[in-house]
Design a protein around this motif. Sequence first.
Motif, mmCIF file in Angstrom:
data_model
loop_
_atom_site.group_PDB
_atom_site.id
_atom_site.type_symbol
_atom_site.label_atom_id
_atom_site.label_comp_id
_atom_site.label_asym_id
_atom_site.label_seq_id
_atom_site.Cartn_x
_atom_site.Cartn_y
_atom_site.Cartn_z
ATOM 1 N N PHE A 1 42.946 -14.676 103.282
ATOM 2 C CA PHE A 1 41.761 -13.943 103.716
ATOM 3 C C PHE A 1 41.608 -13.887 105.223
ATOM 4 C CE2 PHE A 1 40.717 -14.337 99.330
ATOM 5 C CZ PHE A 1 40.020 -13.158 99.081
ATOM 6 N N CYS A 2 42.660 -14.293 105.929
ATOM 7 C CA CYS A 2 42.521 -14.342 107.378
ATOM 8 C C CYS A 2 42.474 -12.934 107.951
ATOM 9 C CB CYS A 2 43.667 -15.102 108.004
ATOM 10 S SG CYS A 2 43.431 -15.134 109.755
ATOM 11 N N SER A 3 41.348 -12.617 108.580
ATOM 12 C CA SER A 3 41.131 -11.241 109.069
ATOM 13 C C SER A 3 41.859 -11.008 110.390
ATOM 14 C CB SER A 3 39.639 -11.040 109.294
ATOM 15 O OG SER A 3 39.170 -12.001 110.228
ATOM 16 N N MET A 4 42.306 -12.090 111.003
ATOM 17 C CA MET A 4 42.817 -11.960 112.369
ATOM 18 C C MET A 4 44.237 -11.380 112.411
ATOM 19 S SD MET A 4 40.594 -13.145 114.696
ATOM 20 C CE MET A 4 39.279 -14.334 114.969
#
Lengths: 622, 622
Positions: A578-581
């Motif tokens: 789920f890492c948006s970066m």
Amino acid sequence: MKTEKLPSPETISRTPFPGSKKVYVKGQLHDINVPMREISLSPTTDRFKNITEENPPVTVYDTSGPYTDPTVSINVLKGLPKLREPWIEQRNDTQTLASISSDYGRSRLANSELNYLRFEYAKKPRKAKPGYNVSQMHYAKQGIITPEMEFIAIRENQQLEERYQKDNTLWQQHKGHNFGAHTHGGFISPTFVRDEIARGRAVLPSNINHPEIEPMIIGRNFLVKINANIGNSAVTSSIEEEVEKMVWAIRWGADTVMDLSTGKNIHETREWIIRNAPVPIGTVPIYQALEKVNGKAEELTWELFKDTLIEQAEQGVDYFTIHAGVRLPYVPLTAKRTTGIVSRGGSIMAKWCLAHHQESFLYTHFEEICEIMKAYDVSFSLGDGLRPGSIADANDAAQFAELETLGELTKIAWKHDVQTMIEGPGHIPMHMIKENMDKQLKECGEAPFYTLGPLTTDIAPGYDHITSGIGAAMIGWFGTAMLCYVTPKEHLGLPNKKDVKDGVITYRIAAHAADLAKGHPGAQHRDNAMSKARFEFRWEDQFNLALDPDTAREFHDETLPAEGAKTAHFCSMCGPNFCSMKISQDVRDFAEEQGLETKEAVNKGMREKAAEFQKNNFEIYS
Amino acid sequence: MKTEKLPSPETISRTPFPGSKKVYVKGQLHDINVPMREISLSPTTDRFKNITEENPPVTVYDTSGPYTDPTVSINVLKGLPKLREPWIEQRNDTQTLASISSDYGRSRLANSELNYLRFEYAKKPRKAKPGYNVSQMHYAKQGIITPEMEFIAIRENQQLEERYQKDNTLWQQHKGHNFGAHTHGGFISPTFVRDEIARGRAVLPSNINHPEIEPMIIGRNFLVKINANIGNSAVTSSIEEEVEKMVWAIRWGADTVMDLSTGKNIHETREWIIRNAPVPIGTVPIYQALEKVNGKAEELTWELFKDTLIEQAEQGVDYFTIHAGVRLPYVPLTAKRTTGIVSRGGSIMAKWCLAHHQESFLYTHFEEICEIMKAYDVSFSLGDGLRPGSIADANDAAQFAELETLGELTKIAWKHDVQTMIEGPGHIPMHMIKENMDKQLKECGEAPFYTLGPLTTDIAPGYDHITSGIGAAMIGWFGTAMLCYVTPKEHLGLPNKKDVKDGVITYRIAAHAADLAKGHPGAQHRDNAMSKARFEFRWEDQFNLALDPDTAREFHDETLPAEGAKTAHFCSMCGPNFCSMKISQDVRDFAEEQGLETKEAVNKGMREKAAEFQKNNFEIYS
């Protein structure tokens, strides 16, 4: 009996900050070394492009003094090195007195029962030679740039200018809105410091008897400052605790410290604090005066108060809170208030006025007070004794009547070249905060405003660092020069070390948020460095750049303690999937590689990107 | 293997608040009982005049649900009483389905391995009869005042009207400045509630499959609300913990709760939370959809997403965050950002758009989504997938491009009578906050704004409840209807119970500070009661009126534990000799006795007062 616990080297916090080192910048006009903290950062590594790229260190304003420099040896029993002594001597306008001038000071000295708790290495006091005015405002008006002034110019700049030439991308920041302050002028020069002091728009608290301080400035056109209050009360706490509280407060970012002690041994406690304080110390002399008459306000006299001012001035107090604006006719204006008078000094003076049905001796003897101030360079902090103690009483007739009188007194102080700042409220709902700032600027000719909060609601005792941090950030943005912290214990009890830290960090946040909103030169640099570290998952750098590295690290490790997690390209909040970066990184890399303007990137970009993803079997997260 | 820990009655916080009792106010249009918390106060006693005078109880808005009512028996295994069931049935526009409509829901139900962790008493889902629209907005547009609407009118008023007639002095408050909101209209009527919902200016989240809720409203012209996020992640935390976190969050003041779970068993966890939640529950369906494709965003499809919406709608989720504004052409606008895309949902959709080089299926299928929403009365919370993740990226082209699209989608949702609110940023320096509010009101036709913070600086990880509480208070004042809390763990890890409480209390402070600044009717009443209690040294009342009575009492007792101190006319901060309050009392008593206007009091007053003091040998403090 010997009840006081005294400080010892072991009781003082001296741990340096992680990933940081103390650096000293030399002066050009004077032989001075200006301390700051340099935070070194790890390089940026791109796991895909196999590139590493250095990140320049970040220099931050450092209030902690020599305590965080492991190369300096400090003996709390002897006090800090006397940095300013040669500067003061070179001015050749002061004399060292044969003995203490105040009766009370002499009587304490003569009392052998106090020997055991007395600070041993107290020096003889210094005073202006007859006819001389030793205030920084006086020098400034003569066009003199003192070492203190150059020190401040270098300190406020934090090497911005030099760094800016190397890399100006990190310096990009929003323009800000400063309500007519002069903060868009770029970097701070010694001349600017001098002119702001001469104009009365800034205060440089620096008693000639406090040579231990690292000079700092309080003014609307400089970085917003914060003050931390310490001090014991009748409900005991020791000299040892108070000195450590002072060191603890400056460690986390207090620019000045007020000693509000009201217990016994105030005189000796103060000596210990001042001799070990690298920041200006403020007091409210009326507190000690009241102790001298056993708490009977009506027995206070001008002579006794005057002796107290001299006593404290010769110890080295840098600024005095004086409630000279609490005038007899204003007292009845508080009659219909919800919370009446909530300032200790204000209520003491109101009581005196009532008992004698006379005008306040602080008001009637104000010019004599100025004479004392300029003989030691003590700055005024004109107290707001009638500040509102509740949302209900905000911005009322009593408060504003006093503020107008403080404006009148400011002009008198300036006539004597005495540095002056104005204290402000208190409890104020958000929509009424700006009116305070605007009226203060108008009535007091832009003398620095120094506010307590303001608290924006009354209903959260236990969290008043937050109710007031909201108001503090706003009034700092509007133009307040120094914010007096409020701790979680406000309205409930005396702050302990944890409360002091919570209060200081909250107010550092408020002050910095204000600097950002004003668009103060370079203010956004630390935010930019933090955000870049965050985007690149440089966890160690995030911790080290934080206002409170210890807590940031502790919170992170609570869920992901493993060392590996410090380099992980995700955190426990979202987990790897789920890492948006990362996705953003890919978009950006793409645009950069192609050297495209974002517009063109849309069509060309999207198509190629789509293809590339297919090739990698859509494996973007490793 | 059985890894999940399940809730049990013992794991749920049920202690009532001190000095408080739950009261229920009956409806007039409908047979409803609206809960609120009544804090009883001790009388005012004047030790000098020997008078005691009652203080009326203070009613406060209560989000804690039946959990704080000891007369209600709650079994977490069966869920809360279904308050709204008769209201929904009476409308006769819904049907109970024979079975769950979603494929995924059915497959979970068929999986016997999940039996042990399944909520046992789940009911069959309810859905609108074919051709019916069961949204509160639809009813409002028909001119219908539903029981939910009357419930809200009574709840928002907190008996202000009734109390006001008894005693209007306590109701005096500052006028406030509300930037064009309609909060000066006095008390809230059911008609006003209906009209605000019909107009789209307020949202009443109330899925027909969540009959357990106590209706609440989100709108600029009502009390400012706050949301708390809970939910486990890949880094585990149990169903037991999450249910207790929800109960804990509403205890301290969360008006709605979002379940952001991304770990395993999301479906079952959600059922446990909803069945035990008296507040609306929000989710971000794309999170679960992504889990269904093992974290591969590019494998997401409209069909799979649609099935997820239906699955969650039939469980009773009250509002969905849907990032339909993240359009393909906007993705490259994030290329030059410092922190790219920081919204999970935003990055997932950006990744999908890139992988397929297609417009977002959330955008292209938006009207189909509306059809689902109105069949269950799920409200939109249109997500800001391109919100800035750093001060540097605030108010940039990507953010505002998305906001304009959200405005366009709002009009489509309203065309379908689907309730809609808009999510907002993020990281914004103070001086750029208002621009966000103004643009949202303009672009989205005054649909309620629902913001995360905003954080006013990036440099204080570990304290982001405070960096964001500052921005939240300000944007709440400017017109934001609901503030999404930020905990101290933001950017660092998953919040634990203490973090949840710190976040909720901080946001209650921000929301209330905003209500005061807007001059919301009656908002200042609790502050007035607190300040009166403070001035009269009614310590117990101060604790009980506090947002967090436990902490207020604990902090006070830390320095003055003795029971006697609870009635002492001083506290440990100043001690008896320095208490500023008593003198004010004397001044006021005097003026009152004489029945004088303050002006006359000046001369007459002062003289008599002086005399009186002599008589008492200046003994004012006992």
